[in-house]
Write an enzyme that holds these catalytic residues in place. Structure first.
Site, PDB file in Angstrom:
ATOM      1  N   SER A  58       1.633  -9.585 -25.675  1.00 25.74           N
ATOM      2  CA  SER A  58       0.795  -8.952 -26.685  1.00 25.74           C
ATOM      3  C   SER A  58       1.428  -9.071 -28.071  1.00 25.74           C
ATOM      4  O   SER A  58       0.720  -9.216 -29.068  1.00 25.74           O
ATOM      5  CB  SER A  58       0.538  -7.483 -26.347  1.00 25.74           C
ATOM      6  OG  SER A  58       1.752  -6.753 -26.293  1.00 25.74           O
ATOM      7  N   GLU A  59       2.753  -9.032 -28.125  1.00 27.04           N
ATOM      8  CA  GLU A  59       3.458  -9.191 -29.404  1.00 27.04           C
ATOM      9  C   GLU A  59       4.771  -9.926 -29.193  1.00 27.04           C
ATOM     10  O   GLU A  59       5.450  -9.736 -28.172  1.00 27.04           O
ATOM     11  CB  GLU A  59       3.804  -7.835 -30.044  1.00 27.04           C
ATOM     12  CG  GLU A  59       2.635  -6.896 -30.247  1.00 27.04           C
ATOM     13  CD  GLU A  59       1.792  -7.210 -31.448  1.00 27.04           C
ATOM     14  OE1 GLU A  59       2.226  -8.053 -32.278  1.00 27.04           O
ATOM     15  OE2 GLU A  59       0.710  -6.626 -31.560  1.00 27.04           O
ATOM     16  N   THR A  60       5.120 -10.769 -30.165  1.00 26.41           N
ATOM     17  CA  THR A  60       6.472 -11.296 -30.290  1.00 26.41           C
ATOM     18  C   THR A  60       7.020 -10.827 -31.631  1.00 26.41           C
ATOM     19  O   THR A  60       6.367 -11.003 -32.667  1.00 26.41           O
ATOM     20  CB  THR A  60       6.507 -12.830 -30.224  1.00 26.41           C
ATOM     21  OG1 THR A  60       6.062 -13.266 -28.935  1.00 26.41           O
ATOM     22  CG2 THR A  60       7.930 -13.342 -30.444  1.00 26.41           C
TER      23      THR A  60
END
Length: 265
Positions: A46-48
């Site tokens: 979902s996020e880096t």
């Protein structure tokens, strides 16, 4: 070939497979935005989060598979976890500089990391029918609009029972949060968060949404310190506090994976 350290961290939990997973990559200098986005797509989380060490602290940016975002709570928590646990950081507070929301601080107290974020407001609105249809509901306590649509329901059981129609929700072009008072002992409120337009049908634990939920529930409950639970399948706990125009969001984190990114060409 360039080698970059890679960490996958479960945020807002102390167990593997709980909370919200984020990829974290410390950098020595900023890579081109196209490379950062390609890396985020390859990681498929979902996020880096990417950060670069500076004389003042750390510069921090967050990418989804769709592009850069202006704020992410769980990936900030995961980044702080990496800095404290793997970079031999000697202090108890980390100062992040960001492009969109200014300076952010994360402090450590034992196993808990506390995010200091700006509070965000929301206003009551008449909900579009598409919002109610996508959630499959006709009754609600209140609908508000701020960072997201926030639909306030009566009970935790109602929040847990919602089965969204994500194809319908795409038509809103807006993220959606649902929330209610908690029934479980020790908790004050619960929530869930949906963002199909960002390729995230349901986000397991969403720190940024709590910048809006904390001021709302502080006013409703008449208290500034609260314990929240995001009742997704993975689930996560957030210690919440309203401090003027800021919110403190505390959680734990657990490392899942440590490795190397190998950039060729």
């Amino acid at each position: 070939m360039q080698q970059i350290d890679f960490y996958m961290v479960d945020a807002f939990t102390d167990t593997t497979f709980g909370g919200n997973a984020a990829a974290v990559c410390p950098l020595t200098e900023w890579l081109p935005d196209a490379t950062l986005l390609a890396m985020a797509r390859q990681h498929n989380q979902s996020e880096t989060a990417f950060f670069v060490t500076t004389d003042e602290g750390f510069e921090l940016r967050w990418f989804t598979t769709q592009g850069e975002v202006n704020l992410c709570g769980h990936a900030t928590l995961a980044s702080a976890h990496v800095i404290f646990e793997y970079l031999n950081y000697p202090e108890t507070a980390i100062q992040f500089s960001t492009r969109f929301v200014g300076p952010l601080t994360v402090t450590r107290n034992g196993d808990w990391l506390t995010l200091d974020f700006p509070a965000t407001s929301s206003e009551p609105v008449t909900p579009p029918q598409l919002l109610l249809d996508s959630l499959g509901i006709s009754e609600y306590q209140e609908v508000r609009l701020g960072r997201t649509y926030t639909v306030v329901l009566s009970t935790q059981q109602q929040v847990e029972a919602i089965k969204p129609d994500f194809q319908l929700m795409l038509g809103l072009n807006q993220k959606v949060c649902i929330t209610a008072p908690a029934n479980d002992e020790g908790y004050d409120f619960v929530s869930r968060f949906f963002s199909p337009a960002s390729s995230i049908t349901e986000d397991p634990v969403t720190g940024s949404t709590h910048t809006m939920l904390i001021p709302y529930w502080a006013q409703k409950l008449g208290k500034t310190q609260m314990l929240a639970r995001q009742v997704s399948q993975r689930g996560g706990d957030l210690r919440c506090q309203l401090v003027g125009d800021r919110v403190h969001i505390a959680g734990q984190a657990a490392t899942y994976l440590v490795g190397k990114v190998l950039l060729r060409g």
